[in-house]
Enzyme design. Structure first.
Site, PDB file in Angstrom:
ATOM      1  CB  CYS A   1      28.287  34.753  31.544  1.00 58.32           C
ATOM      2  SG  CYS A   1      30.044  34.360  31.591  1.00 58.32           S
TER       3      CYS A   1
ATOM      4  CD  GLU B   1      26.666  35.164  24.037  1.00 60.11           C
ATOM      5  OE1 GLU B   1      26.720  34.044  24.571  1.00 60.11           O
ATOM      6  OE2 GLU B   1      27.586  35.634  23.350  1.00 60.11           O
TER       7      GLU B   1
ATOM      8  CG  ASN C   1      28.010  25.119  24.200  1.00 62.35           C
ATOM      9  OD1 ASN C   1      28.677  24.152  24.515  1.00 62.35           O
ATOM     10  ND2 ASN C   1      26.945  25.493  24.892  1.00 62.35           N
TER      11      ASN C   1
ATOM     12  CG  HIS D   1      22.141  32.547  27.055  1.00 56.15           C
ATOM     13  ND1 HIS D   1      23.330  31.985  26.707  1.00 56.15           N
ATOM     14  CD2 HIS D   1      21.244  31.534  27.075  1.00 56.15           C
ATOM     15  CE1 HIS D   1      23.159  30.683  26.530  1.00 56.15           C
ATOM     16  NE2 HIS D   1      21.910  30.387  26.755  1.00 56.15           N
TER      17      HIS D   1
ATOM     18  CB  CYS E   1      31.321  27.179  30.796  1.00 55.87           C
ATOM     19  SG  CYS E   1      29.745  28.025  30.713  1.00 55.87           S
TER      20      CYS E   1
ATOM     21  CG  HIS F   1      20.001  26.581  25.588  1.00 57.58           C
ATOM     22  ND1 HIS F   1      20.704  27.431  24.776  1.00 57.58           N
ATOM     23  CD2 HIS F   1      18.782  27.147  25.753  1.00 57.58           C
ATOM     24  CE1 HIS F   1      19.942  28.465  24.465  1.00 57.58           C
ATOM     25  NE2 HIS F   1      18.777  28.320  25.051  1.00 57.58           N
TER      26      HIS F   1
ATOM     27  CB  SER G   1      23.176  23.218  23.942  1.00 57.26           C
ATOM     28  OG  SER G   1      24.537  23.526  23.991  1.00 57.26           O
TER      29      SER G   1
ATOM     30  CG  HIS H   1      22.278  32.012  21.235  1.00 54.01           C
ATOM     31  ND1 HIS H   1      22.587  32.657  22.411  1.00 54.01           N
ATOM     32  CD2 HIS H   1      22.502  30.691  21.458  1.00 54.01           C
ATOM     33  CE1 HIS H   1      22.996  31.759  23.304  1.00 54.01           C
ATOM     34  NE2 HIS H   1      22.949  30.555  22.745  1.00 54.01           N
TER      35      HIS H   1
HETATM   36  S1  SF4 Z   1      30.699  33.315  28.138  1.00 52.04           S
HETATM   37 FE1  SF4 Z   1      29.233  31.682  27.867  1.00 52.04          FE
HETATM   38  S2  SF4 Z   1      30.511  29.867  27.539  1.00 52.04           S
HETATM   39 FE2  SF4 Z   1      31.835  31.427  28.431  1.00 52.04          FE
HETATM   40  S3  SF4 Z   1      31.806  31.077  30.630  1.00 52.04           S
HETATM   41 FE3  SF4 Z   1      30.218  32.576  30.163  1.00 52.04          FE
HETATM   42  S4  SF4 Z   1      28.349  31.385  29.883  1.00 52.04           S
HETATM   43 FE4  SF4 Z   1      30.063  29.978  29.714  1.00 52.04          FE
END
Ligand code: SF4
Length: 281
Positions: A97, A127, A222, A75, A12, A42, A220, A125
């Protein structure tokens, strides 16, 4: 044989951004150590490649050498770690992110306004651990309706954020439970679009194939969710690399679907696709 590979499979935006930054730092580093605080993504195979180029993966702040460059993974990380890293004269390369950063800010700002913060997601997790710490460390965290039943009838004011990679279907279910049980509650729909689109595409493909192959790291979350969604629709295999499937497993199926989690590198997806094409020739 028909093979359908999801166009949404693999890195992603946030993971690609973190990986690109790490690659660049490792190319440019001179005598400075480059550290990832926890696994950068991950996916063992991807992080091993970075380690070969010199990335140090460390999990405890006390192990991080003073003055090193520290990459914060996509994360994110709790606020106090930034201060501790600054105290160690580290250069922080923040690859959190932006979508995760936004949730950290929503949680932190609402906490300051006196709201109770609910996080829907896996409390172990990274995040979620990070978001919780940005909001004072006392958020109410759960991933099932039953985790929040004790709040029923509370007069407090709540806001809700969700792990970016949480299942969209499950989120809707929990949202309904919370709405039924709490009067003063505001939902910030924070599941990342990349996750939604990937899950929708995986479910669509699952309806068209005899078997799905979901590729991703063992840790992972997801990827596991993708697997659960596909498994509800058709026979599904969860694999980390091409070494986890063999000819006998795949041969009986005529229409095969492939998808992959957000931290699965293209080279791993391509190896699996090539293998399937080869055995079905
Ligand atoms: S929020 Fe998580 S899944 Fe979405 S783009 Fe960012 S890292 Fe990737």
């Amino acid at each position: 044989m028909k093979l359908i590979v999801s166009k949404k499979a693999g890195y992603c935006f946030g993971v690609k951004r973190a990986m690109d930054r790490a690659e660049k730092l490792l190319e440019e580093k001179q005598n400075v150590k480059v550290v990832s605080f926890g696994a950068l993504i991950h996916n063992k195979q991807a992080t091993e490649k970075l380690e070969e180029k010199g990335l140090l993966e460390l999990n405890r702040i006390e192990d991080i050498p003073n003055g090193s460059i520290v990459i914060i993974r996509s994360h994110g990380l709790g606020k106090h770690y930034y201060e501790e890293l600054q105290d160690k004269n580290c250069i922080i390369e923040d690859a959190t992110c932006p979508f995760v950063k936004k949730i950290q800010n929503i949680a932190g700002e609402n906490k300051k306004k006196g709201k109770k913060i609910i996080i829907i997601g896996d409390k172990y997790h990274p995040e979620i651990e990070g978001i919780n710490l940005w909001a004072g460390g006392d958020c109410i965290i759960g991933k099932d309706c039953s985790d929040f039943l004790f709040l029923k009838g509370s007069k407090e004011s709540f806001i809700v954020v969700t792990q970016t990679t949480f299942s969209v279907e499950k989120y809707q279910e929990i949202k309904k439970c919370l709405k039924d049980n709490l009067k003063d509650i505001v939902f910030y729909d924070t599941i990342c679009d990349a996750t939604k689109v990937r899950q929708e595409d995986a479910m669509k493909i699952s309806q068209e194939v005899d078997v799905m192959v979901v590729i991703g790291g063992k840790h992972s979350s997801n990827t596991k969710k993708l697997y659960n969604l596909c498994e509800n629709i058709c026979k599904t295999f969860l694999i980390e690399t091409v070494n986890d499937i063999d000819e006998d497993t795949i041969k009986p199926y005529d229409i095969i679907g492939v998808t992959a989690g957000a931290s699965t590198p293209d080279f791993i997806i391509n190896e699996v696709v090539d293998f399937i094409v080869h055995i079905k020739k």
